[in-house]
Design an enzyme around this catalytic site. Structure first.
Site, PDB file in Angstrom:
ATOM      1  N   LYS A  15      -9.626  56.058  44.674  1.00  0.00           N
ATOM      2  CA  LYS A  15     -10.487  56.086  44.624  1.00  0.00           C
ATOM      3  C   LYS A  15     -10.831  57.480  44.659  1.00  0.00           C
ATOM      4  O   LYS A  15     -10.659  58.880  44.731  1.00  0.00           O
ATOM      5  CB  LYS A  15     -11.507  55.717  45.122  1.00  0.00           C
ATOM      6  CG  LYS A  15     -11.138  53.746  44.832  1.00  0.00           C
ATOM      7  CD  LYS A  15     -12.589  52.623  45.676  1.00  0.00           C
ATOM      8  CE  LYS A  15     -12.121  52.607  46.945  1.00  0.00           C
ATOM      9  NZ  LYS A  15     -10.677  52.195  47.151  1.00  0.00           N
ATOM     10  N   ARG A 163      -7.556  43.491  54.751  1.00  0.00           N
ATOM     11  CA  ARG A 163      -8.720  44.800  54.448  1.00  0.00           C
ATOM     12  C   ARG A 163      -8.556  43.365  52.713  1.00  0.00           C
ATOM     13  O   ARG A 163     -10.037  43.663  51.439  1.00  0.00           O
ATOM     14  CB  ARG A 163      -8.163  45.622  54.027  1.00  0.00           C
ATOM     15  CG  ARG A 163      -8.606  46.808  55.624  1.00  0.00           C
ATOM     16  CD  ARG A 163      -7.691  47.921  55.918  1.00  0.00           C
ATOM     17  NE  ARG A 163      -8.215  49.303  54.883  1.00  0.00           N
ATOM     18  CZ  ARG A 163      -7.266  49.956  54.517  1.00  0.00           C
ATOM     19  NH1 ARG A 163      -6.154  49.841  55.663  1.00  0.00           N
ATOM     20  NH2 ARG A 163      -7.314  51.177  54.032  1.00  0.00           N
TER      21      ARG A 163
HETATM   22  P1  ADP Z   1      -8.170  54.574  47.810  1.00  0.00           P
HETATM   23  O1  ADP Z   1      -9.514  55.562  47.751  1.00  0.00           O
HETATM   24  O2  ADP Z   1      -9.047  54.019  46.582  1.00  0.00           O
HETATM   25  O3  ADP Z   1      -7.865  53.630  49.657  1.00  0.00           O
HETATM   26  P2  ADP Z   1      -5.691  56.628  47.324  1.00  0.00           P
HETATM   27  O4  ADP Z   1      -6.915  58.024  46.675  1.00  0.00           O
HETATM   28  O5  ADP Z   1      -6.433  57.106  49.660  1.00  0.00           O
HETATM   29  O6  ADP Z   1      -7.355  54.833  47.454  1.00  0.00           O
HETATM   30  O7  ADP Z   1      -5.320  56.083  46.956  1.00  0.00           O
HETATM   31  C1  ADP Z   1      -4.124  55.694  47.934  1.00  0.00           C
HETATM   32  C2  ADP Z   1      -2.606  55.693  48.506  1.00  0.00           C
HETATM   33  O8  ADP Z   1      -1.954  55.693  46.513  1.00  0.00           O
HETATM   34  C3  ADP Z   1      -2.447  56.911  48.776  1.00  0.00           C
HETATM   35  O9  ADP Z   1      -1.661  57.681  49.579  1.00  0.00           O
HETATM   36  C4  ADP Z   1      -2.316  58.077  47.190  1.00  0.00           C
HETATM   37  O10 ADP Z   1      -1.298  59.475  46.743  1.00  0.00           O
HETATM   38  C5  ADP Z   1      -1.808  56.748  46.613  1.00  0.00           C
HETATM   39  N1  ADP Z   1      -2.017  56.560  44.900  1.00  0.00           N
HETATM   40  C6  ADP Z   1      -3.610  56.689  43.970  1.00  0.00           C
HETATM   41  N2  ADP Z   1      -3.041  56.483  42.742  1.00  0.00           N
HETATM   42  C7  ADP Z   1      -1.993  56.245  42.572  1.00  0.00           C
HETATM   43  C8  ADP Z   1      -1.630  56.372  41.542  1.00  0.00           C
HETATM   44  N3  ADP Z   1      -2.668  56.124  39.960  1.00  0.00           N
HETATM   45  N4  ADP Z   1       0.267  55.260  41.422  1.00  0.00           N
HETATM   46  C9  ADP Z   1       0.846  55.886  42.572  1.00  0.00           C
HETATM   47  N5  ADP Z   1       0.296  56.162  44.005  1.00  0.00           N
HETATM   48  C10 ADP Z   1      -1.316  56.312  44.080  1.00  0.00           C
HETATM   49  P1  ADP Z   2      -9.819  52.579  51.368  1.00  0.00           P
HETATM   50  O1  ADP Z   2     -10.413  52.447  50.337  1.00  0.00           O
HETATM   51  O2  ADP Z   2      -8.641  52.385  51.537  1.00  0.00           O
HETATM   52  O3  ADP Z   2     -10.265  50.407  52.717  1.00  0.00           O
HETATM   53  P2  ADP Z   2     -12.029  53.555  53.215  1.00  0.00           P
HETATM   54  O4  ADP Z   2     -11.679  55.073  53.940  1.00  0.00           O
HETATM   55  O5  ADP Z   2     -12.984  53.540  52.136  1.00  0.00           O
HETATM   56  O6  ADP Z   2     -10.752  52.632  52.608  1.00  0.00           O
HETATM   57  O7  ADP Z   2     -12.618  52.027  54.232  1.00  0.00           O
HETATM   58  C1  ADP Z   2     -11.786  52.259  55.383  1.00  0.00           C
HETATM   59  C2  ADP Z   2     -12.818  51.545  56.462  1.00  0.00           C
HETATM   60  O8  ADP Z   2     -14.553  51.837  56.382  1.00  0.00           O
HETATM   61  C3  ADP Z   2     -12.933  50.061  55.855  1.00  0.00           C
HETATM   62  O9  ADP Z   2     -11.691  49.171  56.102  1.00  0.00           O
HETATM   63  C4  ADP Z   2     -14.428  49.390  56.450  1.00  0.00           C
HETATM   64  O10 ADP Z   2     -13.875  49.084  57.825  1.00  0.00           O
HETATM   65  C5  ADP Z   2     -15.232  50.803  56.234  1.00  0.00           C
HETATM   66  N1  ADP Z   2     -16.187  51.003  56.030  1.00  0.00           N
HETATM   67  C6  ADP Z   2     -16.323  51.513  54.197  1.00  0.00           C
HETATM   68  N2  ADP Z   2     -16.646  51.436  53.546  1.00  0.00           N
HETATM   69  C7  ADP Z   2     -16.912  50.430  53.532  1.00  0.00           C
HETATM   70  C8  ADP Z   2     -18.542  49.369  53.337  1.00  0.00           C
HETATM   71  N3  ADP Z   2     -19.571  50.380  52.022  1.00  0.00           N
HETATM   72  N4  ADP Z   2     -20.105  48.503  53.872  1.00  0.00           N
HETATM   73  C9  ADP Z   2     -18.140  48.388  54.794  1.00  0.00           C
HETATM   74  N5  ADP Z   2     -17.514  48.757  55.716  1.00  0.00           N
HETATM   75  C10 ADP Z   2     -16.705  50.215  55.000  1.00  0.00           C
END
Ligand code: ADP
Ligand code: ADP
Length: 204
Positions: A15, A163
């Site tokens: 995302k 998570r």
């Molecule tokens: P989210 O915001 O949904 O938690 P991130 O954008 O931070 O996810 O991506 C999680 C990890 O996976 C990061 O280290 C990113 O560089 C990697 N990543 C994101 N998209 C891809 C993809 N299409 N293929 C491989 N790795 C990816």
């Molecule tokens: P990712 O998509 O990689 O799990 P985020 O950066 O979106 O990570 O979120 C990190 C942490 O922040 C989550 O594990 C949760 O504890 C909290 N969080 C983020 N967004 C929300 C939400 N909309 N509702 C509840 N908790 C949230």
């Protein structure tokens, strides 16, 4: 278009990685609850203090905190023409609260199987200066910044399991909720970063 867009998907789906491109294409500012919470924790605010234990345990932060945070953010001038939500809403009550305050025009669901999530999360790194997201294998940080990239405290194998459970129990049901409203756009996220981005761009 004045509506908002939601980027939906499990932790590590990509995302944050895709948000910049979508934000540029649509002119809508990225609103990431994860980033907002991390900055509240870093700034030592009361809200940050309340959220910290949940985040470190890989649990969702309570809806009331999140809804308060979002309501305040949406009052900013740059939110008037809709925003790009990243990581919000994550529960049905959050989506219901959101529906009261803005119109959601599309929910982009980035689908990635659980098997790929752990290696994505554990290998994730961030450049604290630019906010750019890297991966030790899939998007390696350039040598010049290698010394300064950081790993999120909750990006451990143990926490990612919590998570993922939180995602399946509390967040995944939202896909059906939005699909019933005709808003869900499903994207195969288990492809290269560019391929996923191109698919999303072609839908907008
Ligand atoms: P989210 O915001 O949904 O938690 P991130 O954008 O931070 O996810 O991506 C999680 C990890 O996976 C990061 O280290 C990113 O560089 C990697 N990543 C994101 N998209 C891809 C993809 N299409 N293929 C491989 N790795 C990816
Ligand atoms: P990712 O998509 O990689 O799990 P985020 O950066 O979106 O990570 O979120 C990190 C942490 O922040 C989550 O594990 C949760 O504890 C909290 N969080 C983020 N967004 C929300 C939400 N909309 N509702 C509840 N908790 C949230």
């Amino acid at each position: 278009m004045t509506g908002s867009i939601v980027l939906f998907g499990p932790p590590g789906a990509g995302k944050g990685t895709q948000a910049g491109r979508i934000s540029e294409l649509t002119g809508k500012p990225q609103v990431s609850t994860g980033d907002m919470l991390r900055s509240a924790v870093a700034n030592g605010t009361e809200l940050g203090h309340e959220a910290k234990t949940f985040m470190e345990a890989g649990l969702l932060v309570p809806d009331s905190i999140i809804i308060g945070l979002i309501s305040e953010r949406l009052r900013d001038e740059d939110a008037a023409k809709g925003v790009l939500f990243d990581g919000f809403p994550r529960t049905i009550p959050q989506a219901e609260a959101l529906a009261e305050i803005v119109s959601v025009e599309a929910v982009i669901s980035i689908e990635v199987p659980d098997e790929s999530i752990v290696e994505r999360i554990v290998g994730r790194r961030m450049d604290p200066e630019t906010g750019e997201i890297y991966h030790i294998e899939f998007k390696p940080p350039p040598k010049e910044i290698l010394a300064r990239v950081i790993q999120r405290k909750d990006d451990t194998e143990e926490t990612v399991r919590s998570r993922l459970s939180a995602y399946h129990e509390q967040t995944a049901p939202l896909a059906r909720w939005y699909s019933d409203k005709g808003l869900l756009i499903r994207i195969d996220g288990n492809r290269s970063i560019d391929d996923v981005g191109n698919s999303i761009a072609s839908m907008l």
